[in-house]
Scaffold this motif. Structure first.
Motif, short mmCIF file in Angstrom:
data_model
loop_
_atom_site.label_atom_id
_atom_site.label_comp_id
_atom_site.label_asym_id
_atom_site.label_seq_id
_atom_site.Cartn_x
_atom_site.Cartn_y
_atom_site.Cartn_z
N GLU A 165 26.07 -22.91 30.49
CA GLU A 165 24.94 -22.03 30.20
C GLU A 165 24.32 -21.43 31.46
N LEU A 222 18.23 -32.72 18.72
CA LEU A 222 18.21 -31.25 18.67
C LEU A 222 16.79 -30.72 18.55
N ARG A 249 14.15 -27.10 21.62
CA ARG A 249 14.88 -26.03 20.93
C ARG A 249 15.69 -25.18 21.89
N ASP A 250 15.38 -25.26 23.18
CA ASP A 250 16.09 -24.42 24.14
C ASP A 250 16.88 -25.23 25.16
N LYS A 278 20.58 -27.52 25.44
CA LYS A 278 21.85 -27.58 24.71
C LYS A 278 22.46 -28.96 24.84
N LEU A 279 22.78 -29.53 23.69
CA LEU A 279 23.47 -30.82 23.64
C LEU A 279 24.96 -30.57 23.44
N HIS A 280 25.77 -31.16 24.30
CA HIS A 280 27.23 -31.07 24.16
C HIS A 280 27.76 -32.46 23.86
N TRP A 338 17.49 -25.06 31.11
CA TRP A 338 17.34 -24.10 32.19
C TRP A 338 16.02 -23.37 32.07
#
Lengths: 368, 368
Positions: free
Chosen positions: B271, B322, B326-327, B329-331, B349
């Motif tokens: 990202e 999650l 909200r902004d 990212k979970l991988h 970020w």
């Protein structure tokens, strides 16, 4: 927790769900029309989506069924629901995306602003509508149209004569518009809605060619969010809903078309938004918390690659296209070039709109 | 044009190459160690990467062979090259990632700054090195170590006695460092190199725990780019090269380890950079023009999810994680939770570093 999503349809929309599925740890399975489809890179079976047993067998292996297109027949959808399958969007919502007459009737009940429209059974009724609207109108077959198919601008009822065999038609006022907009939202079964910034879409021969995100601000544009939320709630849409809108010369904001799936006007969101439409669609149909829809840059521009190079030599143009702009992104859909076919798109972003457009076109130009 | 990339190894690095492969229209195939591997979501075969016929059969179906890890034996790699397979990075480069003694020797020839080091054949030689370096040192097995394995901090030669059975060892000065940095670059066979911003890595028990991109500026950090380019060129690395560095208390910038593949310290780039390390690796091994490595935000933070929740209930924590930001990212890597195992990571970020760290930790905290 439900973590396997089954997508009916093997087109590029299903294909583009795969990258966010990988990141989210969601398993994706596709029911594709043919071998070698765009989404055939994901685990898939090949089968007929109009055959209830085929779709049911596919559905039994997944936690949620969703769609790459809106063409699955209602009896098939209703059978899935009757068998306890989670279907998002459900048949009660999809009927309004499948039948434009029903859509107009329902949006009328919701008080959503639309072009003038009528259901016409024959040429006489159609001519009466045209006479009332300056002699011209847009005739649409209620079912089966997309990308300009099933749509005709007519100035005489006789021009739609061949279509009446299939039943009643929809006729709409030919809107003089300043521009076309698209408002995308995603909605979870539990009701949460997230809206992306409204975008401007530029059509070429009825096909989306370029998207500018966000649309430059206007009074009409600022109302798009509310219109889309009203529709998503009113029609009980789950997953991504795309609302195509006209910003009319007279300032009205009018709903043109609906799509209940990720949409071409949302491809910019892959790089341009904190959560892409494809990731959000997966989160929504799994009833997971939605992600932020904030734009990541002041401007993002998406240009479709339509048809590909005239000589068909996609591969030959590929390195030069990548070199044309190091900070634009080329997406290919794994399809063979064919005139007018959407085979990919290019996205660029940044602070300066002119520069962003320049960089995106520098890449897409290699495929014209 | 070559468009099918074969990845030897089915771990999360291979898995994370799949999303950019989809976008680029590149076909990915994986030679996985077992069924159910992290990269098993991509088209794959299962086989033994130490068996030359297995790897050769796999290689014949692809245009380029690359790697999820550096463990493919040299004879296997050399056979591939002899058979005309494009292998990136090639065996002549990989030998320096596979053998830390060779790496130190070669970096010395290139004049790259390193900790003091020696090749020691027995306890006596090791003790002599320790005596010359304040009584302590870091002993490493030349081969097979990663994530803290094969590495011991010792204050007496006897503490490494059991390792001498396997042959000579590497001993290095125990560097007092202010911080650890990582410099990633990608290099094409034709020589083009692109470097990402240098990042700060925080290790926990020898395993990367957090990455801050970019590292806060310092005189040492600004030299990292040049060091990595020198190594990439000097060792003829193709694909992504990760150079792990110490910024010593005394201000020296010293090369710690090398990896010739996408690296944990580059996950932020998915990202956080205009081109992720996974996309760039594919472009590099296919000898395609490299993408921009500019950061997309002033700060990006990556936190590893190590082990997962103690009760093993990864799925149960997922929605709350999650919802926590909200902004961010979970991988997830499709792996079962196990103490200390890297099963995913979180990226956030934004403009404000404290806020970015807060948001990333708010998500990762659900898996501790």
């Amino acid at each position: 927790m439900a973590r396997t999503v089954g997508v009916v349809g093997g087109g590029q929309l299903a294909r583009m769900m795969l990258p966010p599925a990988v990141a989210l740890g969601v398993e994706l399975r596709v029911l594709a029309e043919t071998e070698g489809s765009s989404a055939g890179i994901a685990p898939h079976v090949v089968g007929d989506y109009t055959d209830v047993e085929t779709v049911l067998a596919f559905a039994r292996e997944v936690d949620v069924v969703t769609f790459d297109h809106e063409h699955v027949p209602q009896p098939v959808l209703e059978r899935l629901v009757a068998e306890g399958v989670a279907v998002h969007p459900g048949p009660h919502a999809l009927q309004f995306a499948q039948d434009k007459l029903r859509m107009r009737e329902r949006l009328g009940e919701l008080g959503v602003p639309m072009p003038d429209w009528a259901r016409v059974e024959d040429q006489e009724q159609l001519q009466a509508f045209l006479d009332d609207h300056g002699g011209r109108g847009v005739v649409k077959t209620p079912r089966g149209g997309y990308d300009g198919k099933g749509v005709r601008v007519v100035s005489s009822a006789s021009e739609a004569a061949d279509w009446f065999d299939r039943g009643a038609l929809l006729v709409e006022e030919l809107v003089s518009f300043q521009r076309e907009l698209a408002q995308l939202v995603a909605r979870r079964p539990s009701g949460e809605i997230a809206a992306w910034p409204v975008v401007e879409t530029v059509q070429l021969n009825g096909v989306c060619a370029e998207v500018f995100a966000p649309a430059s601000p206007s009074l009409a544009a600022s109302a798009a969010d509310e219109v889309a939320r009203t529709i998503a709630d009113g029609l009980d849409v789950t997953g991504v809903l795309a609302v195509e809108l006209f910003e009319a010369e007279d300032g009205r904001l009018l709903v043109n078309e609906l799509a209940m799936r990720p949409h071409n006007s949302g491809h910019w969101s892959i790089e341009g938004s904190e959560t892409s439409q494809f990731e959000q669609h997966l989160r929504a149909v799994l009833d997971l918390p939605l992600g932020s829809t904030m734009a990541r840059s002041p401007h993002t521009v998406m240009i479709n690659v339509l048809g590909g190079p005239a000589d068909g030599d996609l591969d030959g143009r590929y390195p030069a296209a990548l070199a044309a702009s190091r900070d634009a992104k080329l997406h290919l859909y794994g399809k063979s070039p064919r005139p007018g076919r959407k085979i990919g798109h290019v996205t660029a972003w940044g602070d300066d709109l002119d520069d962003v457009v320049y960089r995106a076109r520098a890449v897409s130009a290699h495929f014209e």
